[in-house]
Design a protein around this motif. Structure first.
Motif, PDB file in Angstrom:
ATOM      1  N   LEU A  71      -8.450  14.773  -2.547  1.00  0.00           N
ATOM      2  CA  LEU A  71      -9.511  13.785  -2.755  1.00  0.00           C
ATOM      3  C   LEU A  71      -8.899  12.403  -2.932  1.00  0.00           C
ATOM      4  CD1 LEU A  71     -11.831  15.718  -5.249  1.00  0.00           C
ATOM      5  CD2 LEU A  71     -11.983  15.607  -2.754  1.00  0.00           C
ATOM      6  N   LEU A  72      -9.595  11.403  -2.377  1.00  0.00           N
ATOM      7  CA  LEU A  72      -9.181  10.011  -2.507  1.00  0.00           C
ATOM      8  C   LEU A  72     -10.161   9.282  -3.412  1.00  0.00           C
ATOM      9  CD1 LEU A  72      -8.343   9.188   1.234  1.00  0.00           C
ATOM     10  CD2 LEU A  72      -6.738   9.829  -0.581  1.00  0.00           C
ATOM     11  N   LEU A  73      -9.663   8.579  -4.397  1.00  0.00           N
ATOM     12  CA  LEU A  73     -10.483   7.720  -5.257  1.00  0.00           C
ATOM     13  C   LEU A  73     -10.232   6.284  -4.830  1.00  0.00           C
ATOM     14  CD1 LEU A  73     -12.348   7.170  -7.648  1.00  0.00           C
ATOM     15  CD2 LEU A  73     -10.334   7.273  -9.149  1.00  0.00           C
ATOM     16  N   ARG A  84       0.838  -1.192   0.000  1.00  0.00           N
ATOM     17  CA  ARG A  84       0.000   0.000   0.000  1.00  0.00           C
ATOM     18  C   ARG A  84       0.884   1.258   0.000  1.00  0.00           C
ATOM     19  NH1 ARG A  84      -5.227  -1.627   1.896  1.00  0.00           N
ATOM     20  NH2 ARG A  84      -5.704   0.457   2.682  1.00  0.00           N
ATOM     21  N   VAL A  85       0.283   2.395  -0.244  1.00  0.00           N
ATOM     22  CA  VAL A  85       1.006   3.667  -0.269  1.00  0.00           C
ATOM     23  C   VAL A  85       0.463   4.545   0.850  1.00  0.00           C
ATOM     24  CG1 VAL A  85       1.528   5.754  -1.598  1.00  0.00           C
ATOM     25  CG2 VAL A  85       1.452   3.542  -2.742  1.00  0.00           C
ATOM     26  N   ARG A  86       1.343   5.025   1.703  1.00  0.00           N
ATOM     27  CA  ARG A  86       0.930   5.843   2.843  1.00  0.00           C
ATOM     28  C   ARG A  86       1.297   7.304   2.577  1.00  0.00           C
ATOM     29  NH1 ARG A  86       2.938   3.693   8.401  1.00  0.00           N
ATOM     30  NH2 ARG A  86       1.301   2.174   7.848  1.00  0.00           N
ATOM     31  N   LEU A  87       0.329   8.187   2.830  1.00  0.00           N
ATOM     32  CA  LEU A  87       0.539   9.623   2.658  1.00  0.00           C
ATOM     33  C   LEU A  87       0.240  10.320   3.974  1.00  0.00           C
ATOM     34  CD1 LEU A  87      -1.017   8.543  -0.174  1.00  0.00           C
ATOM     35  CD2 LEU A  87      -0.566  10.919  -0.822  1.00  0.00           C
ATOM     36  N   GLU A  88       1.163  11.168   4.388  1.00  0.00           N
ATOM     37  CA  GLU A  88       0.927  12.076   5.514  1.00  0.00           C
ATOM     38  C   GLU A  88       0.782  13.476   4.927  1.00  0.00           C
ATOM     39  OE1 GLU A  88       3.069  13.784   9.573  1.00  0.00           O
ATOM     40  OE2 GLU A  88       3.842  11.974   8.591  1.00  0.00           O
ATOM     41  N   THR A  92       0.157  29.793  12.853  1.00  0.00           N
ATOM     42  CA  THR A  92      -0.677  28.977  11.981  1.00  0.00           C
ATOM     43  C   THR A  92      -1.088  27.709  12.702  1.00  0.00           C
ATOM     44  OG1 THR A  92      -0.795  27.891   9.831  1.00  0.00           O
ATOM     45  CG2 THR A  92       1.301  27.787  10.968  1.00  0.00           C
ATOM     46  N   VAL A  93      -2.277  27.231  12.384  1.00  0.00           N
ATOM     47  CA  VAL A  93      -2.809  25.994  12.954  1.00  0.00           C
ATOM     48  C   VAL A  93      -2.939  24.978  11.834  1.00  0.00           C
ATOM     49  CG1 VAL A  93      -4.743  24.915  14.152  1.00  0.00           C
ATOM     50  CG2 VAL A  93      -4.050  27.256  14.741  1.00  0.00           C
ATOM     51  N   VAL A  94      -2.326  23.809  11.995  1.00  0.00           N
ATOM     52  CA  VAL A  94      -2.337  22.770  10.976  1.00  0.00           C
ATOM     53  C   VAL A  94      -2.835  21.477  11.605  1.00  0.00           C
ATOM     54  CG1 VAL A  94      -0.968  21.458   9.320  1.00  0.00           C
ATOM     55  CG2 VAL A  94      -0.401  23.855   9.780  1.00  0.00           C
ATOM     56  N   ARG A  95      -3.778  20.844  10.946  1.00  0.00           N
ATOM     57  CA  ARG A  95      -4.294  19.544  11.391  1.00  0.00           C
ATOM     58  C   ARG A  95      -3.946  18.517  10.313  1.00  0.00           C
ATOM     59  NH1 ARG A  95      -8.212  23.361  12.313  1.00  0.00           N
ATOM     60  NH2 ARG A  95      -8.753  23.739  14.510  1.00  0.00           N
ATOM     61  N   PRO A  96      -2.839  17.803  10.488  1.00  0.00           N
ATOM     62  CA  PRO A  96      -2.425  16.830   9.474  1.00  0.00           C
ATOM     63  C   PRO A  96      -3.290  15.584   9.521  1.00  0.00           C
ATOM     64  CG  PRO A  96      -0.920  16.787  11.330  1.00  0.00           C
ATOM     65  CD  PRO A  96      -1.885  17.901  11.608  1.00  0.00           C
ATOM     66  N   ALA A  97      -3.180  14.795   8.468  1.00  0.00           N
ATOM     67  CA  ALA A  97      -3.922  13.531   8.386  1.00  0.00           C
ATOM     68  C   ALA A  97      -3.062  12.522   7.647  1.00  0.00           C
ATOM     69  CB  ALA A  97      -5.259  13.725   7.676  1.00  0.00           C
ATOM     70  N   THR A  98      -3.236  11.252   8.031  1.00  0.00           N
ATOM     71  CA  THR A  98      -2.517  10.164   7.384  1.00  0.00           C
ATOM     72  C   THR A  98      -3.520   9.225   6.723  1.00  0.00           C
ATOM     73  OG1 THR A  98      -0.720  10.294   9.002  1.00  0.00           O
ATOM     74  CG2 THR A  98      -0.902   8.256   7.718  1.00  0.00           C
ATOM     75  N   VAL A  99      -3.306   8.910   5.455  1.00  0.00           N
ATOM     76  CA  VAL A  99      -4.202   8.024   4.713  1.00  0.00           C
ATOM     77  C   VAL A  99      -3.357   6.994   3.986  1.00  0.00           C
ATOM     78  CG1 VAL A  99      -6.008   9.776   4.404  1.00  0.00           C
ATOM     79  CG2 VAL A  99      -4.181   9.567   2.709  1.00  0.00           C
ATOM     80  N   GLU A 100      -4.002   5.898   3.622  1.00  0.00           N
ATOM     81  CA  GLU A 100      -3.328   4.848   2.860  1.00  0.00           C
ATOM     82  C   GLU A 100      -4.109   4.559   1.595  1.00  0.00           C
ATOM     83  OE1 GLU A 100      -2.531   1.347   5.078  1.00  0.00           O
ATOM     84  OE2 GLU A 100      -0.934   2.272   6.273  1.00  0.00           O
ATOM     85  N   LEU A 101      -3.373   4.240   0.555  1.00  0.00           N
ATOM     86  CA  LEU A 101      -3.965   3.893  -0.730  1.00  0.00           C
ATOM     87  C   LEU A 101      -3.733   2.418  -0.983  1.00  0.00           C
ATOM     88  CD1 LEU A 101      -2.673   6.877  -2.952  1.00  0.00           C
ATOM     89  CD2 LEU A 101      -4.861   6.711  -1.736  1.00  0.00           C
TER      90      LEU A 101
END
Length: 549
Positions: free
Chosen positions: A409-411, A395-399, A433-442
């Motif tokens: 957007l995720l397809l 899989r591919v992980r993106l932070e 600045t306020v940043v709310r990161p997210a981690t997703v996997e493809l």
């Protein structure tokens, strides 16, 4: 007593008085011996030697001609001969000096007008120089040559000789001094009068054999912007050829216009070269193709002439001990060159932060501080920064971290379109600045799309003013299920172009990250799998695939 009848034949004194009172110059001549019988006052002013009893003298022809045109004592005269009776004829004279001068002035004005029109028609240096020699050879001399200032110890020249096409070449700087006055003209000194230049000193390469002996030579500088744009060399053949003061004055006026045109063309060429250098660094980079996932990008500036704008994307390959590939896509406030300059600053800052292996959220925080300290005018940036890596499970992980930018957007594999749950404040506006990161996997075959708001805000449709919108973007992206990243980006771009239908739009940038699909591999003799044409196109660095499945 009968009335007295007046005489019908006028007295000679009366005829003489009438002849003298005529405003037109007239000379009465006897056929026998071609002697002048009478010349009125107007004729005597033009021909002081036309006195009764004297033979007809120049410029009056004695060969029986009915008309003549001649230069006489600085005047341009025109005469017509008419019979009076069997024994006499008369010359009617007109002074056309003023009208001839007017015609010459009109001709010169028309020449300068044509020169201005043709020289202003192009900003191409070579074309301006060719036009200069063509005009000069046609109106000012028999041969014309333009020599440009030396560059790297050489000077370009363009020449036009009678009966030959335009010739071009280069000269060594050391040979320029062989032409009298050329070094001075290229140095910006005033033109040297032609009578001071010895045509015999002209080198053989200036006027090749076949031109004939050079009778007169004139070298004039072409004025430019603070320095000469070159020099114009004029040559007239024949031992008695020469340039009058009026000819030299006209040549100087023409040279001033030609020099301005050549200087403008040189300046334009320098600006184009500078712009090309800047564009090469500001345009989106050629995307690498890391092992384990696909990258595809698309960029379209609002101003097609500039090709650069405020939207951008970039990819930073692993550096040092880093194992992740960094991606970024942003939108600088505004469009055009100012936005492009700030885009360059942002990209360079991100590259520097990448070298110290800064995390995406920290990158946005540091970038916010850098923009607040360096910005002369308030300009903000929205952007998404992320790190991409291939996991051990295929899989591919993106932070991902966002600063005021539309969420990526995720397809998914089943065709669903999801938004990445990351958000943050604008970059370059607030002190903190306020940043709310997210981690997703493809999963294999799934895709993540980063895009700028120029895509969803593109106006078109049936009314021409309706925005493309997020719903249409989601629907279009869902229709790209199973397609490679390059094909997906190309499809979205085409749909938006059809929606706009040639109308204006903001900058549009897209960057897609896709996990390779698990498909059967076609092996040839146990070799490597045959990639799809989209993957081949991406590895070549093409923006669009070369063929469709």
């Amino acid at each position: 007593m009968t009335a007295r009848t007046p005489a019908l034949t006028p007295a000679p004194a009366l005829l003489t008085a009438v002849f003298e009172a005529a405003s037109e110059a007239m000379v009465l001549c006897a056929r026998a011996g071609d002697l002048v019988v009478l010349a009125n006052e107007a004729a005597r002013r033009l021909l002081p030697d036309a006195r009764p009893g004297r033979p007809v003298a120049a410029p009056l022809p004695a060969d029986g001609s009915d008309s003549f045109q001649a230069e006489h004592e600085g005047r341009r005269l025109y005469g017509m001969r008419r019979p009076v009776d069997d024994d006499h004829y008369a010359w009617y004279l007109r002074d056309r000096t003023e009208s001839a001068a007017l015609e010459v002035e009109r001709s010169r004005t028309a020449f300068l007008a044509e020169a201005g029109r043709r020289l202003a028609a192009s900003l191409h240096v070579r074309r301006c120089v060719r036009t200069t020699v063509e005009l000069a050879a046609a109106h000012l001399a028999d041969a014309a040559m333009v020599v440009l200032p030396p560059h790297r110890r050489q000077s370009d020249w363009t020449r036009l000789l009678p009966g030959r096409p335009v010739e071009e070449g280069t000269l060594r700087e050391a040979t320029l001094g062989e032409v009298p006055g050329l070094t001075e003209a290229l140095g910006g000194f005033p033109p040297i009068p032609s009578r001071w230049l010895d045509p015999a000193q002209a080198p053989a390469w200036l006027v090749p054999a076949g031109f004939g002996p050079v009778g007169a030579l004139l070298v004039i500088p072409l004025p430019g912007n603070a320095e000469p744009a070159g020099a114009l060399i004029l040559a007239r053949c024949g031992e008695r050829a020469g340039f009058t003061a009026a000819d030299e004055a006209l040549a100087r006026v023409f040279a001033a216009r030609a020099g301005a045109a050549v200087a403008a063309a040189v300046l334009y060429r320098e600006q184009v070269d500078t712009t090309a250098v800047l564009q090469a660094d500001l345009l989106p980079p050629e995307l690498p193709q890391p092992d384990g996932f696909e990258l595809a990008g698309s960029y379209q500036a609002a101003g097609d002439a500039l090709r650069i704008g405020g939207d951008f994307y970039d990819v930073f390959t692993p550096a040092g001990a880093a194992t992740d590939t960094m991606i970024a896509l942003g939108d600088v406030c505004g469009t055009g060159p100012e936005a492009a300059v700030l885009t360059g600053k942002v990209r360079q800052t991100l590259r520097a932060l990448r070298l110290v292996r800064t995390e995406p959220a920290a990158m946005l925080t540091v970038l916010n501080e850098a923009l607040l300290q360096s910005a002369r005018t308030p300009r903000f940036v929205t952007m998404v920064v992320g790190s991409v890596r291939r996991t051990d499970h295929g899989r591919v992980r993106l932070e991902l971290a966002s600063g005021g930018h539309p969420a990526p957007l995720l397809l998914r594999g089943d065709g669903r379109v999801e938004e990445v749950p990351t958000s943050g404040t604008l970059i370059g506006v607030l002190p903190r600045t306020v940043v709310r990161p997210a981690t997703v996997e493809l999963a294999p075959g799934e895709l993540c799309l980063l895009y700028s708001d120029g895509l969803t805000e593109a106006r078109g449709g049936p009314t021409g003013t309706e925005q493309f919108g997020e719903d249409r973007l989601h629907q279009t992206l869902a229709e790209c299920r199973g397609m490679p990243g390059a094909a997906t980006v190309d499809r979205i771009r085409q749909v938006v172009a059809d929606w706009v239908r040639g109308g204006g739009s903001d900058d549009i940038a897209m960057l897609a990250v896709r996990a390779p699909a698990r498909t059967p591999l076609s092996l040839r003799g146990g070799g490597a799998p045959t990639p799809s044409p989209y993957v081949v196109a991406a590895r070549r660095g093409d923006r669009r695939p070369r063929s469709r499945p």
